[in-house]
Design an enzyme around this catalytic site. Structure first.
Site, PDB file in Angstrom:
ATOM      1  N   MET A   4      -0.160   1.789  12.825  1.00 55.03           N
ATOM      2  CA  MET A   4       0.121   0.469  12.770  1.00 55.03           C
ATOM      3  C   MET A   4       1.295   0.098  12.005  1.00 55.03           C
ATOM      4  O   MET A   4       1.585   0.702  10.870  1.00 55.03           O
ATOM      5  CB  MET A   4      -0.965  -0.369  11.958  1.00 55.03           C
TER       6      MET A   4
ATOM      7  N   ARG B 221      -9.096  -3.940   6.917  1.00 52.79           N
ATOM      8  CA  ARG B 221      -9.402  -4.543   5.424  1.00 52.79           C
ATOM      9  C   ARG B 221     -10.859  -3.786   5.151  1.00 52.79           C
ATOM     10  O   ARG B 221     -10.999  -3.732   3.883  1.00 52.79           O
ATOM     11  CB  ARG B 221      -9.234  -5.899   5.640  1.00 52.79           C
TER      12      ARG B 221
ATOM     13  N   TYR C  98      -2.556  -1.822  -0.147  1.00 53.18           N
ATOM     14  CA  TYR C  98      -2.394  -1.867   1.359  1.00 53.18           C
ATOM     15  C   TYR C  98      -3.340  -2.558   2.180  1.00 53.18           C
ATOM     16  O   TYR C  98      -4.475  -2.788   1.528  1.00 53.18           O
ATOM     17  CB  TYR C  98      -2.027  -0.616   1.923  1.00 53.18           C
ATOM     18  N   GLU C  99      -2.998  -3.007   3.310  1.00 48.94           N
ATOM     19  CA  GLU C  99      -3.731  -3.798   4.147  1.00 48.94           C
ATOM     20  C   GLU C  99      -4.055  -4.987   3.651  1.00 48.94           C
ATOM     21  O   GLU C  99      -5.076  -5.761   3.626  1.00 48.94           O
ATOM     22  CB  GLU C  99      -5.003  -3.088   4.468  1.00 48.94           C
ATOM     23  N   GLY C 100      -2.868  -5.718   3.092  1.00 44.74           N
ATOM     24  CA  GLY C 100      -3.058  -6.987   2.356  1.00 44.74           C
ATOM     25  C   GLY C 100      -3.657  -6.797   0.949  1.00 44.74           C
ATOM     26  O   GLY C 100      -4.664  -6.422   0.516  1.00 44.74           O
TER      27      GLY C 100
END
Length: 567
Positions: A161, A294, A426-428
């Site tokens: 991604m 997430r 990471y991932e928000g």
């Protein structure tokens, strides 16, 4: 000490705490019988304990490296990945039309947690592939699905991604990567992306990159972003890797942890790509992958916490300390016992929340009703943030149990803390997860949360006869959280965001207590009851202080200027 997957805990939580039976009762997941679930959990545990766990320290001490344009991987990672792929573990939850098993996300989440506990750096690769599979299933054209999904599901090809750029971290709308139509149905993608996990690996036949980019006529911000599939090698007429695409790894980052995972800076120079989803619809498409990721990252935190706890417990049971003739193991010391019990209690709460989120995802996919989709949306940021915070806290406490030896690399305790520390980022980031919770997830005026809190109160009511003290504490906490939620919904966005993190933490504390109480009801008088008592009496009270903090809103946060902070 070797890692041992917590199979019995998964079995107990699925059967008694998060209502997995509702999933297997649906037509879509009718094949997920108790016998099949137990068999998959046991086989997954063998893979993790025997094949993956021995690679964890190797990946840490022999980091991935870039040599003459080739990403060299730690010894044994090739074999470990092949065992994951050949066992069908990447496609466990993927659609059977393209070679997957079509099993519930809940079961896949349990397996992913075991893999993360065994070797987080390696587990990142199949996790990313699973996210890409889900995104392509939802948004890819029929041609893309037919070509790429079987390759990703089998593990023949890897997936990544590509969101972040040097000037655009969490602000995805600021990205500059461009995509220009080439007139043959493909696009020329040009730009640089950073922090790309598993951007390449020497043993991968091909790497399929999902890249966010802008078309020339795109509006500014996130509304102007499109998603493109850009492979390392362009598929030939037979669908096999052919001509090398115009992309390469510029460098690999030198990181605090997860050294075995190659985190790449990727350069695209007119690289050929295919549009996934609609033009300017990239955020909707990529969020399918990100929502999967997430929950997956929350599970990573829990997996690392489990591994760190096991190491600390083994050390505490073996380490002898005291005067000659009267020495005993440090597990008998009150404070060491407190740390170990707290670790175990936190892991159980985080694991139950994550699996409850996965159950909601499965029921929403099985068309069990819109309330389950709302439940999944509500629990996703909580599962991600609380799971990863638990990973860091438990890994840190595990080092503390080791004392000075924990600070020495030779014990292996430090690796868990270094590896876990990326997961809240990471991932928000977890701050963004909290803002999502008090923002988007409260657009229903709190309905999804209130429905869950009603279940908490109902469960507490059932427990009053057997555990009145615990039931009163949990039920009262649910009422307090509901009152504060009603207050928070009435505040403006700035005040909500100012207290988003303590709100998410308070919600996690109450929901975690709910699942501990359900465990105690299902297994009265057992060690699970004692663990629930510890969590509810010693950790749940934290929610009261958090709720008091929430009531302050944004007051005082801007009373100190940046110059004041620097003085």
């Amino acid at each position: 000490m070797s890692f041992k997957s917590p199979v019995s805990d998964f079995q107990f939580i699925l059967q008694n705490v998060v209502g997995f039976q509702k999933v297997s009762d649906t037509e879509r997941f009718a094949d997920a019988t108790p016998d099949l679930v137990d068999a998959i959990l046991r086989e997954g545990a063998k893979l993790c304990d025997d094949a993956l766990a021995p690679l964890n320290a190797i990946g840490d001490s022999h980091p991935a490296r870039l040599e003459n344009g080739i990403v060299r991987m730690p010894p044994g990672f090739d074999g470990g990945f092949r065992k994951i792929a050949e066992g069908g573990w990447i496609g466990l939850t993927a659609d059977s039309v393209h070679g997957g098993m079509g099993l519930p996300t809940t079961l896949g989440s349990a397996i992913n947690e075991m893999m993360a506990g065994a070797c987080l750096a390696l587990q990142l690769s199949p996790l990313l592939a699973q996210g890409q599979i889900e995104a392509l299933e939802a948004h890819g054209s029929d041609e893309i699905k037919a070509l790429y999904l079987p390759k990703l599901i089998s593990g023949d090809w890897a997936g990544t991604m590509n969101l972040t750029e040097p000037q655009a971290g969490s602000d995805v709308g600021a990205l500059r990567t461009q995509a220009v139509q080439k007139g043959d149905g493909t696009y020329a993608v040009t730009g640089q992306k950073i922090f790309i996990s598993w951007g390449d690996a020497e043993f991968m036949a091909n790497v399929s990159h999902l890249v966010l980019a802008r078309l020339p006529d795109a509006p500014s911000g996130t509304k102007g972003i499109s998603l493109f599939l850009v492979p390392k090698f362009l598929p030939d007429a037979e669908g096999e890797p052919g001509e090398r695409n115009s992309l390469h790894v510029v460098s690999l980052e030198h990181k605090l942890g997860i050294h075995g995972s190659p985190t790449a800076v990727m350069e695209y120079v007119g690289a050929t790509g295919w549009l996934v989803g609609k033009e300017h619809g990239g955020m909707a498409a990529i969020f399918t992958m990100m929502n999967n990721a997430r929950l997956g990252v929350g599970i990573q935190g829990i997996g690392v916490a489990e591994a760190a706890f096991q190491k600390a417990l083994t050390f505490a049971r073996e380490r002898r300390q005291g005067k000659a003739g009267r020495s005993g193991t440090i597990v008998e010391h009150a404070d060491v016992r407190r740390m170990l019990i707290q670790m175990k209690a936190e892991i159980f709460a985080a694991r139950a929340i994550a699996l409850a989120c996965a159950v909601a995802i499965d029921l929403s996919r099985a068309d069990a009703g819109p309330a389950w989709e709302a439940r999944a949306a509500l629990l996703t940021p909580i599962a991600k943030a609380f799971g990863t915070d638990t990973g860091v806290a438990v890994a840190s406490e595990a080092m503390q149990v080791h004392g000075g030896m924990g600070y020495m690399e030779e014990t292996g305790a430090a690796q868990y803390l270094r590896d876990a520390r990326i997961t809240p980022i990471y991932e928000g980031t977890n701050g963004i997860q909290a803002m999502d919770l008090v923002g988007r997830k409260m657009m229903d005026e709190g309905e999804a949360l209130y429905r869950l809190l009603d279940e908490v109160k109902e469960s507490a009511g059932h427990a009053r006869s057997s555990s009145p003290t615990l039931a009163e504490a949990v039920g009262g906490a649910a009422v307090s959280l509901r009152d504060t939620t009603e207050w928070l919904i009435g505040q403006d966005a700035n005040d909500r965001f100012a207290v988003a993190v303590p709100f998410l933490r308070a919600a996690a504390r109450v929901i975690g207590a709910h699942y501990h109480l359900k465990a105690a009801l299902a297994d009265p008088g057992s060690a699970r009851t004692a663990l629930a008592r510890f969590y509810i009496q010693r950790l749940l009270p934290e929610h009261a202080a958090l709720l008091a903090q929430i009531r302050q809103g944004g007051a005082g946060l801007f009373d100190l200027s940046p110059d004041d902070l620097a003085s």
